[in-house]
Design a protein around this motif. Structure first.
Motif, mmCIF file in Angstrom:
data_model
loop_
_atom_site.group_PDB
_atom_site.id
_atom_site.type_symbol
_atom_site.label_atom_id
_atom_site.label_comp_id
_atom_site.label_asym_id
_atom_site.label_seq_id
_atom_site.Cartn_x
_atom_site.Cartn_y
_atom_site.Cartn_z
ATOM 1 N N TRP A 104 50.708 42.112 47.832
ATOM 2 C CA TRP A 104 49.615 41.158 47.632
ATOM 3 C C TRP A 104 48.741 41.047 48.880
ATOM 4 O O TRP A 104 47.522 40.966 48.802
ATOM 5 C CB TRP A 104 50.208 39.799 47.275
ATOM 6 C CG TRP A 104 49.228 38.791 46.749
ATOM 7 C CD1 TRP A 104 48.724 37.700 47.396
ATOM 8 C CD2 TRP A 104 48.640 38.764 45.443
ATOM 9 N NE1 TRP A 104 47.875 36.993 46.590
ATOM 10 C CE2 TRP A 104 47.808 37.622 45.380
ATOM 11 C CE3 TRP A 104 48.743 39.594 44.328
ATOM 12 C CZ2 TRP A 104 47.070 37.298 44.240
ATOM 13 C CZ3 TRP A 104 48.020 39.264 43.195
ATOM 14 C CH2 TRP A 104 47.199 38.134 43.160
ATOM 15 N N HIS A 105 49.408 41.064 50.043
ATOM 16 C CA HIS A 105 48.692 40.886 51.307
ATOM 17 C C HIS A 105 48.391 42.210 52.015
ATOM 18 O O HIS A 105 47.812 42.195 53.113
ATOM 19 C CB HIS A 105 49.495 39.976 52.227
ATOM 20 C CG HIS A 105 49.627 38.571 51.706
ATOM 21 N ND1 HIS A 105 48.603 37.658 51.762
ATOM 22 C CD2 HIS A 105 50.661 37.951 51.091
ATOM 23 C CE1 HIS A 105 49.005 36.518 51.215
ATOM 24 N NE2 HIS A 105 50.238 36.660 50.793
ATOM 25 N N GLU A 115 45.367 45.423 49.406
ATOM 26 C CA GLU A 115 45.800 44.177 48.791
ATOM 27 C C GLU A 115 45.847 44.374 47.276
ATOM 28 O O GLU A 115 44.827 44.621 46.648
ATOM 29 C CB GLU A 115 44.846 43.037 49.156
ATOM 30 C CG GLU A 115 44.853 42.705 50.638
ATOM 31 C CD GLU A 115 43.938 41.530 50.976
ATOM 32 O OE1 GLU A 115 43.148 41.134 50.106
ATOM 33 O OE2 GLU A 115 44.046 41.016 52.101
ATOM 34 N N ARG A 117 45.634 43.056 44.301
ATOM 35 C CA ARG A 117 45.200 41.823 43.645
ATOM 36 C C ARG A 117 44.864 41.988 42.168
ATOM 37 O O ARG A 117 44.326 41.069 41.544
ATOM 38 C CB ARG A 117 43.988 41.246 44.394
ATOM 39 C CG ARG A 117 44.279 40.858 45.856
ATOM 40 C CD ARG A 117 45.325 39.749 45.939
ATOM 41 N NE ARG A 117 45.756 39.489 47.304
ATOM 42 C CZ ARG A 117 45.249 38.541 48.097
ATOM 43 N NH1 ARG A 117 44.252 37.788 47.642
ATOM 44 N NH2 ARG A 117 45.713 38.362 49.308
#
Length: 337
Positions: A104-105, A115, A117
């Motif tokens: 996610w990061h 990322e 997302r």
């Protein structure tokens, strides 16, 4: 228009309630029918692990509820599933929150700074328990005995494959790490090529049972100062206990660490379809539990274990209709109240 790529999948076949027998399906492009895919695939992990069995039961429930053929793909585990779903190569997948957090990061070398997302949480699965085992005659009874040993940690993209080497490094334990599917590692262990095996999964793990049927084994985890150090360094892990009832060779509970698992989907998957998927899972949770006992933790209220990763709007609608309060940070940009 969003388009999923071609892939090989493994379909989970039902016998009696649901069976753990599997058949290989052919390649095909999922396509779109009325905005929904004509077929779907769930990214799991290696054969012999909990993900593989759980995903098989999940696929049958989804297929029956939606009428959409749904298969299971053997993957490298949570890391791989995050990447495949983010890139639109899988519709659905299973992840643990540690690898999901890194993806996610865009943290960790394996993410290449990307990322991830495009992935959305759809429902909570179960807690993953860190499990380590050795033969009884090896004299190994804990992680501090792993210095200089050869240790299996599952596939490279799995939770154990990602974090067990880091845990050993954090604790200053020098061991030789072997990555492979858990079934392959059990075979190596039985052949004497490994001193210890480890995995991170729901309870029980089929491959642990397989080994215990052929050798006398001991199981251990993490406790005391070692556990405190790991939980401080990796806050998505929490103290956990493997009940003695999980395996017939255990005579007492095993202290260890755990990390929650979530089922996820690509953000472009149809909202109504995702709603139907989540509803079907909870309507058939007892059936899923017959496939694997870890599904006893697949409870609506456990969605509170996700406090940061965006959820799919279709899943949000389901949980809100059930009166479940969601963390404010899980609402995605595309969600319209």
């Amino acid at each position: 228009m969003f388009q999923f790529l071609k892939k090989k999948s493994v379909a989970f076949v039902a016998t009696a309630v649901l069976s753990t027998s599997l058949l290989l399906t052919g390649c095909g492009d999922s396509g779109q029918i009325d905005g929904k895919p004509s077929s779907m695939t769930i990214g799991s992990a290696s054969i012999g692990g909990t993900y593989y069995v759980y995903a098989g039961g999940m696929s049958q429930i989804i297929e029956r509820a939606t009428g959409i053929p749904t298969g299971v793909e053997v993957t490298g585990g949570p890391n791989h599933n995050m990447t495949l779903i983010h890139n639109g190569q899988l519709e659905l997948g299973l992840v643990t929150m540690g690898p999901a957090y890194e993806a996610w990061h865009g943290e960790g070398d394996w993410t290449n700074g990307v990322e991830h997302r495009n992935v959305r949480v759809i429902f909570p699965m179960y807690n993953t328990y860190s499990q380590w085992w050795a033969t009884e005659n090896s004299g190994i009874t804990g992680v501090r005995d792993l210095e200089g040993r050869i240790v299996g940690v599952g596939p490279q993209g799995g939770t154990a494959g990602t974090y067990h080497p880091r845990i050993l490094e954090l604790l200053g334990i020098n061991a030789t790490i072997r990555h492979a599917g858990i079934s392959d590692l059990v075979s190596q262990h039985l052949d004497g090529q490994l001193h210890v095996n480890s995995f991170a999964a729901g309870l029980p793990v089929a491959s642990v049972l397989e080994m215990s049927n052929q050798r006398k084994i001991v199981m251990f985890g993490l406790d005391g100062e070692d556990r405190d150090k790991v939980v401080t360094e990796f806050p998505y892990f929490t103290p956990a206990v493997i009940p003695a009832s999980s395996y017939d060779f255990l005579t007492e509970d095993v202290e260890t660490i755990g990390i929650w698992n979530m089922a996820v989907a690509h953000k472009e998957l149809d909202d109504d379809l995702v709603y139907d998927i989540v509803k079907a899972i909870f309507d058939n949770r007892t059936t899923l539990e017959q496939v694997h006992s870890s599904a006893s933790e697949t409870l609506m209220e456990n969605i509170d274990k996700n406090t940061w990763m965006w959820m799919h709007p279709g899943a949000i609608r389901f949980f809100e209709e059930q009166g479940i309060e969601l963390h404010p940070d899980v609402y995605p940009p595309e969600y319209v109240r």
